[in-house]
Write a protein that holds these residues in place. Structure first.
Motif, PDB file in Angstrom:
ATOM      1  N   SER A 154     -10.362  12.082  61.120  1.00  0.00           N
ATOM      2  CA  SER A 154     -10.769  12.173  62.520  1.00  0.00           C
ATOM      3  C   SER A 154     -12.014  11.328  62.712  1.00  0.00           C
ATOM      4  CB  SER A 154     -11.040  13.630  62.938  1.00  0.00           C
ATOM      5  OG  SER A 154     -12.103  14.185  62.186  1.00  0.00           O
ATOM      6  N   ALA A 155     -12.227  10.899  63.943  1.00  0.00           N
ATOM      7  CA  ALA A 155     -13.384  10.072  64.265  1.00  0.00           C
ATOM      8  C   ALA A 155     -14.104  10.662  65.466  1.00  0.00           C
ATOM      9  CB  ALA A 155     -12.953   8.631  64.558  1.00  0.00           C
TER      10      ALA A 155
ATOM     11  N   LEU B 233      -8.887   3.106  63.916  1.00  0.00           N
ATOM     12  CA  LEU B 233      -9.445   3.213  65.275  1.00  0.00           C
ATOM     13  C   LEU B 233     -10.162   1.925  65.614  1.00  0.00           C
ATOM     14  CD1 LEU B 233     -10.235   4.934  67.820  1.00  0.00           C
ATOM     15  CD2 LEU B 233     -12.324   5.545  66.570  1.00  0.00           C
ATOM     16  N   SER B 234      -9.929   1.428  66.801  1.00  0.00           N
ATOM     17  CA  SER B 234     -10.621   0.202  67.210  1.00  0.00           C
ATOM     18  C   SER B 234     -10.672   0.105  68.726  1.00  0.00           C
ATOM     19  CB  SER B 234      -9.937  -1.041  66.624  1.00  0.00           C
ATOM     20  OG  SER B 234      -8.577  -1.079  66.987  1.00  0.00           O
ATOM     21  N   LEU B 235     -11.689  -0.607  69.188  1.00  0.00           N
ATOM     22  CA  LEU B 235     -11.838  -0.908  70.615  1.00  0.00           C
ATOM     23  C   LEU B 235     -11.431  -2.353  70.834  1.00  0.00           C
ATOM     24  CD1 LEU B 235     -12.896   0.058  73.420  1.00  0.00           C
ATOM     25  CD2 LEU B 235     -15.083  -1.004  72.795  1.00  0.00           C
TER      26      LEU B 235
ATOM     27  N   VAL C 187     -13.607  12.585  70.572  1.00  0.00           N
ATOM     28  CA  VAL C 187     -13.087  12.813  69.228  1.00  0.00           C
ATOM     29  C   VAL C 187     -11.663  12.288  69.172  1.00  0.00           C
ATOM     30  CG1 VAL C 187     -12.634  14.507  67.425  1.00  0.00           C
ATOM     31  CG2 VAL C 187     -14.476  14.909  69.063  1.00  0.00           C
ATOM     32  N   PHE C 188     -11.337  11.571  68.110  1.00  0.00           N
ATOM     33  CA  PHE C 188      -9.996  11.028  67.906  1.00  0.00           C
ATOM     34  C   PHE C 188      -9.403  11.684  66.662  1.00  0.00           C
ATOM     35  CE2 PHE C 188     -12.717   7.930  69.929  1.00  0.00           C
ATOM     36  CZ  PHE C 188     -11.943   7.407  70.953  1.00  0.00           C
ATOM     37  N   GLY C 189      -8.163  12.180  66.788  1.00  0.00           N
ATOM     38  CA  GLY C 189      -7.506  12.783  65.638  1.00  0.00           C
ATOM     39  C   GLY C 189      -8.097  14.115  65.237  1.00  0.00           C
ATOM     40  N   GLN C 190      -8.529  14.892  66.212  1.00  0.00           N
ATOM     41  CA  GLN C 190      -9.179  16.168  65.933  1.00  0.00           C
ATOM     42  C   GLN C 190      -8.320  17.074  65.054  1.00  0.00           C
ATOM     43  OE1 GLN C 190     -10.445  18.192  69.448  1.00  0.00           O
ATOM     44  NE2 GLN C 190     -10.944  20.098  68.393  1.00  0.00           N
TER      45      GLN C 190
ATOM     46  N   GLU D 135     -18.527   8.123  63.625  1.00  0.00           N
ATOM     47  CA  GLU D 135     -18.437   8.927  62.408  1.00  0.00           C
ATOM     48  C   GLU D 135     -16.972   9.182  62.069  1.00  0.00           C
ATOM     49  OE1 GLU D 135     -21.390  12.257  61.805  1.00  0.00           O
ATOM     50  OE2 GLU D 135     -19.606  13.423  62.308  1.00  0.00           O
ATOM     51  N   PHE D 136     -16.610   8.942  60.826  1.00  0.00           N
ATOM     52  CA  PHE D 136     -15.261   9.235  60.355  1.00  0.00           C
ATOM     53  C   PHE D 136     -15.319  10.387  59.364  1.00  0.00           C
ATOM     54  CE2 PHE D 136     -14.639   4.970  61.946  1.00  0.00           C
ATOM     55  CZ  PHE D 136     -13.369   5.022  62.498  1.00  0.00           C
TER      56      PHE D 136
END
Length: 419
Positions: free
Chosen positions: A225-226, A297-299, A217-220, A262-263
Motif C-alpha cells: 500500500s502507498a 504507483l505513478s503520476l 491511500v492506494f491499495g489499503q 510512503e510504501f
C-alpha cells in the motif's frame, strides 16, 4: 504512520487506475549499483519545484525464532500480574530490563502472544511456552529511532533484545517495512486529477486524521500500500516533532508544507526479494523504491492522443521522487536516547499554553499568572454544573493523574526501585 487508520474507501468502478495486473518483483541485487552512487541526503535533489528533504525507513517489524528463556517467562508472568493489579490501583506498571534498556510490562497480551513489553522506541510481543507455529518474538521499531539512529543501529538493537529473550535466536526476518520520502513541492497534491494516477491496485481511500483530510491511500490493507499525505499536518497529531529538525538539516525553510510518499510492504510482498533478512533487504532499498514508484504507483501526464494509460509519461515531479536514494544514517549508540514512556516537553508546554491562552481570551484575563490563579475555581464550577460530568473537579484530577501514572512510566526509576 498516524495512529488513526485511513478511512472512506473509494471503489474505482470506472477503472480509475489503469493496470490491475499481478506482478512478481524479481529484484536485481545489483540494481542499486547499476543506478549509480546514492545521492547524499545533505544535498537533496530539487527539480520542477519538488525538493527531496530526506528518505528512510519509517516503520520496521521484525520476527525472531528461538526458544523463550524459561527464567524470563517466569519473570514476565510475575510482572504481568503486577501490571494487572497496578491497572486497578493507579500505580505504575512493572518494569523489565533487557540488554541495559528498560521496558514496561503490559497487563494484556496481543493475539497469540501473552506478553507485551514496550518503551518509547520498541514494542515487543513474546510468546509463552505453547507458542506453536507463531514466531516467539515480534519487534516493532519506532520511526523516531529509525530516523535518528538509522536502520542498521535499530536492527542491531533488536537483535540484542532477541538474544536476551530467546535461546539460539536467529538474525530475524522482516514482517513489514515502510519506505518513505519527505519532500516539498509546488503541486497541490489534494487536487490532482484522479485519472493521472496509475496504480496496480484498484482501491483508493482518503487519509483522514481527526476528520481532517491529509492525503490519499492506494491499495489499503493489501500486501503493498502507498500513502501520500501532508506530513506537517500529521505530526501535529502524532507529535513526531523531531522530523522538523531533520527536515531543517536538509534545507527546509520551516514554513512550506512537507509531504510524505510512503510504501508499506508486508512479508508477502517482500518474499520475491529472495530473502527477508534485514541485512539483505537494505541493499535493495533503492531498487524497491524505484520499482514501486514507476511500476506500482505513478503520476502521469495525460496524453489525449493515446488511450493507453500505461504509455503516458511520468510527471516531472514524480520522476524526481522516483530517483530518491536511501543512504544508511551513521551508526549511533541508541543507549544515549531516552526510552522513558513520557510525553515530550513540547507536547506538554505547547499544548497547555494553547488551552490556557484560550481560557484567558474567553474570560478576559490579561496575565498568565492571573489566569492560573483563577483556573481551578472556573474548573470546579464547570464540573459542578455540567450535566455529563458526575464527578468533582478534584476527583477528576486525581483520576487522570492515576491514569497517566500507568500510561507514562519512569522506567529507569522503576528498575532502580526493584534492586
Amino acid at each position: 504512520m498516524s495512529k488513526n487508520e485511513p478511512i472512506q474507501k473509494i471503489e474505482d468502478a470506472d477503472n480509475l487506475f489503469a493496470s490491475k495486473k499481478e506482478t512478481n518483483f524479481g529484484v536485481n541485487a545489483n540494481l542499486a549499483n547499476e543506478q549509480g552512487a546514492p545521492l547524499c541526503n545533505t544535498a537533496p535533489p530539487k527539480y520542477n519545484g519538488t525538493q527531496i528533504l530526506r528518505s528512510g525507513v519509517d516503520s520496521l517489524y521484525l520476527s525472531f525464532n528461538g526458544d523463550v528463556r524459561s527464567g524470563l517467562l517466569s519473570q514476565l508472568q510475575d510482572k504481568k500480574a503486577l501490571a494487572q493489579a497496578g491497572g486497578h490501583s493507579g500505580k505504575a506498571f512493572a518494569a523489565l530490563g533487557l540488554a541495559g534498556i528498560p521496558f514496561k510490562v503490559h497487563a494484556k497480551g496481543q493475539n497469540m502472544h501473552p506478553f507485551v513489553i514496550s518503551n518509547h522506541h520498541f514494542r515487543m510481543r513474546i510468546a509463552g511456552s505453547q507458542a506453536g507455529k507463531v514466531p516467539p518474538l515480534y519487534v516493532e521499531i519506532s520511526s523516531e529511532l529509525l530516523s535518528c539512529c538509522g536502520y542498521e543501529s535499530s536492527v542491531q538493537a533488536a537483535r540484542e533484545f532477541a538474544e536476551a529473550i530467546l535461546n539460539d535466536a536467529d538474525s530475524g526476518s522482516i514482517s513489514r517495512i515502510d519506505l518513505c520520502v519527505d519532500f516539498t513541492s509546488s503541486i497541490d497534491w489534494q487536487s490532482v486529477d484522479a485519472k493521472r494516477w496509475r496504480c496496480r491496485s484498484n482501491h483508493r481511500a482518503l487519509y483522514l486524521e481527526s476528520e481532517q483530510l491529509l492525503g490519499n491511500v492506494f491499495g489499503q490493507s493489501g500486501d503493498v500500500s502507498a500513502r501520500l499525505y501532508d506530513k506537517t499536518k500529521e505530526i501535529v497529531k502524532s507529535e513526531k516533532f523531531f522530523f522538523k529538525e531533520l527536515w531543517q538539516q536538509n534545507g527546509w525553510d520551516g514554513e512550506s508544507s512537507v509531504w510524505r510518499l510512503e510504501f508499506q510492504l508486508r512479508r508477502e510482498a517482500l518474499k520475491t526479494c529472495q530473502s527477508l533478512n534485514p541485512d539483505f533487504i537494505i541493499e535493495l532499498f533503492n531498487s524497491l523504491w524505484r520499482y514501486y514508484t514507476t511500476q506500482w504507483l505513478s503520476l502521469c501526464n495525460v496524453n489525449p492522443k493515446d488511450s493507453n494509460r500505461s504509455r503516458w509519461p511520468l510527471a516531472a515531479e514524480w520522476q524526481t521522487l522516483s530517483t530518491a536514494k536511501f543512504n544508511p544514517q551513521p551508526v549511533e549508540d541508541i543507549r544515549r536516547l531516552n526510552f522513558e514512556s513520557v510525553p515530550s516537553d513540547e507536547t506538554i508546554f505547547v499544548g497547555a499554553t494553547g488551552y490556557l491562552t484560550s481560557f484567558m481570551v474567553k474570560y478576559e484575563y490579561k496575565s498568565l499568572a492571573e489566569a492560573l490563579t483563577a483556573y481551578p475555581e472556573h474548573a470546579k464550577r464547570y464540573f459542578k454544573t455540567a450535566e455529563n460530568k458526575h464527578i468533582s473537579f478534584d476527583a477528576y484530577v486525581e483520576k487522570k493523574v492515576a491514569e497517566k501514572k500507568v500510561k507514562f512510566v519512569k522506567l529507569g526509576k522503576l528498575l532502580e526501585s526493584e534492586k
